[in-house]
Design an enzyme around this catalytic site. Structure first.
Site, PDB file in Angstrom:
ATOM      1  N   ARG A   1       0.816  -1.219   0.000  1.00 26.43           N
ATOM      2  CA  ARG A   1       0.000   0.000   0.000  1.00 26.43           C
ATOM      3  C   ARG A   1       0.848   1.266   0.000  1.00 26.43           C
ATOM      4  O   ARG A   1       0.346   2.346  -0.304  1.00 26.43           O
ATOM      5  CB  ARG A   1      -0.974  -0.030   1.169  1.00 26.43           C
ATOM      6  CG  ARG A   1      -2.017  -1.163   1.054  1.00 26.43           C
ATOM      7  CD  ARG A   1      -3.106  -1.030   2.081  1.00 26.43           C
ATOM      8  NE  ARG A   1      -2.610  -1.172   3.449  1.00 26.43           N
ATOM      9  CZ  ARG A   1      -3.335  -0.912   4.533  1.00 26.43           C
ATOM     10  NH1 ARG A   1      -4.582  -0.489   4.403  1.00 26.43           N
ATOM     11  NH2 ARG A   1      -2.814  -1.068   5.732  1.00 26.43           N
TER      12      ARG A   1
ATOM     13  N   GLU B   1       1.455  -5.617  14.206  1.00 25.67           N
ATOM     14  CA  GLU B   1       0.506  -5.678  15.322  1.00 25.67           C
ATOM     15  C   GLU B   1      -0.296  -6.971  15.287  1.00 25.67           C
ATOM     16  O   GLU B   1      -0.965  -7.317  16.256  1.00 25.67           O
ATOM     17  CB  GLU B   1      -0.434  -4.469  15.295  1.00 25.67           C
ATOM     18  CG  GLU B   1      -1.348  -4.386  14.085  1.00 25.67           C
ATOM     19  CD  GLU B   1      -0.714  -3.604  12.937  1.00 25.67           C
ATOM     20  OE1 GLU B   1      -1.482  -2.995  12.168  1.00 25.67           O
ATOM     21  OE2 GLU B   1       0.519  -3.637  12.810  1.00 25.67           O
TER      22      GLU B   1
END
Length: 558
Positions: A444, A481
């Site tokens: 991205r 994460e």
């Protein structure tokens, strides 16, 4: 030092042959083409100081060859040899203080001194071939840029001092771009500033253009602004002797005045120089040391006094043009548009003061698409307004791709007309163009990274997931994460010393960007900064990256 009507065995303005430095004696042009044979370091220094050898890239090469000459002459001096060569190197550096290329060339070949005189000479000679290749690339970039900024017809170009093959090893910088445009049939005429007081334009640039068959006229320096007002100039092309980190540029005296006049009349002002001309240690032009030369250069002409006896003179060899007056600085690696600089001539294209067809806005107009795509000025919206737009368009998807993770989808931002370009310009402005390439992170980060690179005119490099890049790679692992992963960078994708702007979409724990920093370090390059669209606060990412400058265009609580 001897002068002879010989030529270099290769097409260089400075060269090495039979244990001596060869250089075209530019003091004798255009009346006579002769070569100097310099057999000791004092002669090299004298040639540089008296402008027998001149032009920032050329004196950088001459300085490198001078070190090679010193190493050759002191080869039998035993343990004291290195100290003597280094002392000669410092004298070479001090011979002309403004041009950063001189010190760059000298320092570069000194790194080979421990390997012996032959290694020093090999490095210096390699720099000659490198100079030709780098200038060829810079010239191609500059010519393409000029065509994007000017009308679609044969152009009227103005140049100052000499930036051709005489000022470099070969090819040239700004004048090289002029010749490339002329070879493509895109030059109607070149206006050549005479370049007082030593007439490098009238003597040297005119000689090179005549040699190449390019139509030109010489004009007094003080006539340049009038020529612009009459609509006789479509673009100004100049070189540089030292460029500060922000784009402030030192060049031959008179360049600053040209830039002011070009800005007044909405004319593109383009600097063409090799990357070695940048002084990254100087934040701006206020720290550039400007050489002041002998008053006799101004008070006399051809040996005859032109002023009253005892008249003083102000004779700086260079001036510093503020970045805000420069449309672009073009090197072999990038098109650098200074933050706050003149991104398009369209804003002032109608300011010519003399009416008539030659002075209409057509002479300097830029196609509307170019004026948009080249923009680097800060948009009217405030940072807070931009951040609010980003946050308003984000879509959060809970439990994707793992339970407990809220995935921030940036797709609506990219679908918003004009917003991606605005984000790219905002990110670029935060780093004031102080980077050499963009490194975008899979996948991205590719979107924003590609737009920043395209609008700034710098190379784009991709950091990708394992197995997607061919050839040898650097690899770095990291934690997310919601898991672990790794990234790879091709070993030759980033040049040593490159200042790299790392671009990704979201900053969370900072693991991804920390891994990219490892890849940049493995390539012997430097992280100039990190830009992200969204920072997820509360996850410690910014703290983890405290050693780097991180710019987030918006923040969202994790």
């Amino acid at each position: 030092m001897t002068s002879q009507p010989a030529t270099s065995a290769r097409e260089f303005s400075v060269d090495w042959a039979d244990g001596a430095v060869l250089a075209i004696d530019q003091r004798r042009l255009p009346a006579e083409t002769s070569w100097l044979r310099l057999t000791d370091v004092d002669q090299v220094i004298e040639a540089i100081q008296t402008l027998a050898v001149r032009g920032a890239p050329a004196i950088g090469l001459a300085g490198a060859l001078g070190v090679a000459l010193s190493a050759h002459l002191h080869a039998g001096a035993g343990p004291a040899a290195d100290a003597r060569v280094r002392a000669d190197a410092e004298r070479l550096i001090a011979s002309r203080p403004t041009a950063v290329n001189l010190e760059w060339g000298v320092r570069r070949v000194l790194t080979r001194l421990p390997d012996g005189p032959a290694a020093v000479l090999a490095e210096a000679v390699a720099m000659l071939d490198e100079d030709a290749a780098l200038n060829t690339r810079a010239v191609a970039r500059a010519a393409e840029l000029v065509l994007s900024l000017t009308p679609d017809r044969p152009l009227r170009l103005l140049t100052h001092c000499n930036t051709g093959r005489l000022a470099t090893g070969s090819v040239g910088t700004a004048l090289g771009a002029v010749r490339r445009l002329a070879d493509a049939g895109r030059v109607a005429e070149v206006l050549v500033d005479e370049t007082r007081p030593l007439l490098q334009g009238a003597r040297l640039t005119a000689w090179e253009l005549a040699e190449a068959g390019v139509p030109y006229r010489v004009l007094a320096d003080s006539a340049a602004a009038a020529a612009m007002a009459q609509g006789l100039v479509d673009c100004v092309l100049v070189g540089a002797d030292r460029i500060a980190a922000n784009g402030d540029t030192a060049n031959k005296i008179g360049t600053y005045g040209l830039a002011v006049a070009a800005a007044r009349h909405g004319i593109p002002f383009v600097v063409v120089a090799p990357e070695s001309t940048w002084d990254r240690q100087l934040p701006d032009g206020s720290g550039i040391v400007v050489e002041e030369r002998a008053s006799e250069e101004v008070t006399t002409f051809a040996g005859a006094r032109t002023t009253p006896e005892g008249a003083g003179a102000y004779n700086p060899a260079f001036d510093v043009t503020p970045a805000e007056l420069i449309t672009a600085v073009v090197t072999e690696r990038q098109v650098f548009r200074p933050a706050g600089g003149r991104t398009t001539p369209a804003a002032t294209a109608g300011q010519a003061t003399t009416p008539g067809p030659a002075a209409t806005s057509e002479a300097t107009a830029v196609p509307e698409a170019t004026a948009t795509s080249e923009a680097t000025a800060t948009p009217e919206a405030t940072d807070g307004e931009v951040a609010a737009r980003i946050v308003g368009l984000l879509r959060g998807y809970p439990d994707h791709p793992r339970p407990g993770v809220v995935f921030q989808d940036l797709s609506p931002l990219y679908a918003e007309p004009g917003l991606l370009a605005e984000l790219a310009d905002r990110a670029d402005a935060l780093f004031a163009g102080a980077y050499d390439r963009v490194l975008a992170v899979e996948s991205r980060g590719f979107v924003l990274g590609a737009v920043i690179a395209a609008r700034r005119g710098v190379p784009l490099t991709l950091a990708r997931k394992p197995g997607k890049l061919p050839g040898a790679t650097h690899q770095a692992a990291y934690t997310l994460e919601y898991g672990t992963d790794s990234l790879e960078l091709q070993r030759d994708a980033v040049a040593p010393g490159d200042r790299v702007l790392v671009v990704d979409d979201v900053l969370a724990t900072g693991g991804t960007l920390a891994a990219v920093a490892e890849l940049v370090a493995a390539a012997d390059a430097k992280v100039a900064g990190m830009a992200v669209v969204v920072e997820l606060t509360g996850l410690g990412g910014a703290e983890r990256l405290a050693d780097h400058r991180v710019a987030a265009l918006s923040e969202v609580a994790a």
